[in-house]
Design an enzyme around this catalytic site. Structure first.
Site, mmCIF file in Angstrom:
data_model
loop_
_atom_site.group_PDB
_atom_site.id
_atom_site.type_symbol
_atom_site.label_atom_id
_atom_site.label_comp_id
_atom_site.label_asym_id
_atom_site.label_seq_id
_atom_site.Cartn_x
_atom_site.Cartn_y
_atom_site.Cartn_z
ATOM 1 N N TYR A 167 7.827 11.727 -2.830
ATOM 2 C CA TYR A 167 7.584 10.289 -2.956
ATOM 3 C C TYR A 167 8.807 9.480 -2.557
ATOM 4 O O TYR A 167 8.747 8.596 -1.694
ATOM 5 C CB TYR A 167 7.160 9.930 -4.380
ATOM 6 N N ASN A 199 10.534 -0.173 -12.803
ATOM 7 C CA ASN A 199 9.301 0.078 -13.570
ATOM 8 C C ASN A 199 8.615 -1.238 -13.908
ATOM 9 O O ASN A 199 9.019 -1.944 -14.821
ATOM 10 C CB ASN A 199 9.641 0.858 -14.845
ATOM 11 N N ALA A 231 0.832 -1.205 0.000
ATOM 12 C CA ALA A 231 0.000 0.000 0.000
ATOM 13 C C ALA A 231 0.865 1.254 0.000
ATOM 14 O O ALA A 231 1.970 1.262 0.537
ATOM 15 C CB ALA A 231 -0.909 -0.002 1.222
ATOM 16 N N ARG A 238 15.216 3.501 -18.696
ATOM 17 C CA ARG A 238 14.526 2.986 -17.520
ATOM 18 C C ARG A 238 14.609 1.461 -17.530
ATOM 19 O O ARG A 238 14.482 0.846 -18.574
ATOM 20 C CB ARG A 238 13.043 3.385 -17.517
#
Length: 190
Positions: free
Chosen positions: A71, A100, A4, A139
């Site tokens: 973040y 990612n 979460a 990435r």
């Protein structure tokens, strides 16, 4: 498994109080319940974003990270809380720093969806995505099935306890490459 948290970078930057409340205080709440219930191992979902200011590659788990955005700083702070629970209460906590992740059922509904979801949504709606810079930024992309397998290993492997693991494929793809592959897959190549 503690997955979460707030993870939309724009939302986190615009509301750092909520970001820290959800990502850090939420982690404290999960760890406290796990401690009281004698949970054998907690898997904490962190992020490769903690490496945001790193200029040395490859990125390794033992690097001293110093993030600054809301973040990534909240994820690093939650990692610090995990370390304190390991130290103070002897809890077995594995930290996974996800790169990612992509795969079926990706979130595309939120205002700022993850990169691949954004690209696919634009292509499906015949819109040109806004790609910042020259598109050569690379990435590390990892498929969800590989992530799930690693989560299973992190939960059950005896030597995984109290470790930090980068969760990526080890291969970097440029934004341009990802866009071209998505367009090709949808038959929308230029």
């Amino acid at each position: 498994f503690h997955f979460a948290g707030m993870n939309s970078l724009p939302a986190c930057q615009s509301d750092p109080v909520e970001t820290f409340s959800v990502n850090v205080t939420g982690t404290v709440n999960v760890l406290e319940i796990a401690r009281k219930c004698n949970v054998k191992r907690v898997i904490f979902s962190s992020s490769s974003a903690v490496y945001e200011n790193e200029k040395s590659f490859p990125l390794t788990e033992d690097m001293q990270v110093n993030p600054t955005l809301a973040y990534s700083l909240s994820k690093k702070s939650a990692e610090d809380v995990c370390h304190e629970y390991q130290e103070l209460y002897g809890m077995d906590i594995v930290i996974l720093r996800f790169f990612n992740v992509y795969g079926p059922h990706m979130d595309f509904r939120r205002p700022n969806p993850p990169f691949i979801s954004y690209i696919l949504t634009c292509l499906l709606k015949d819109r040109v995505p806004v790609l910042h810079s020259d598109g050569n930024q690379a990435r590390d992309m990892i498929y969800i099935d590989d992530v799930l397998r690693l989560c299973e290993i992190a939960l059950t492997h005896k030597k995984a306890g109290d470790q930090i693991f980068n969760v990526g494929s080890g291969k970097a793809f440029s934004i341009n490459e990802v866009y071209k592959q998505c367009a090709l897959s949808l038959g929308k190549e230029d």
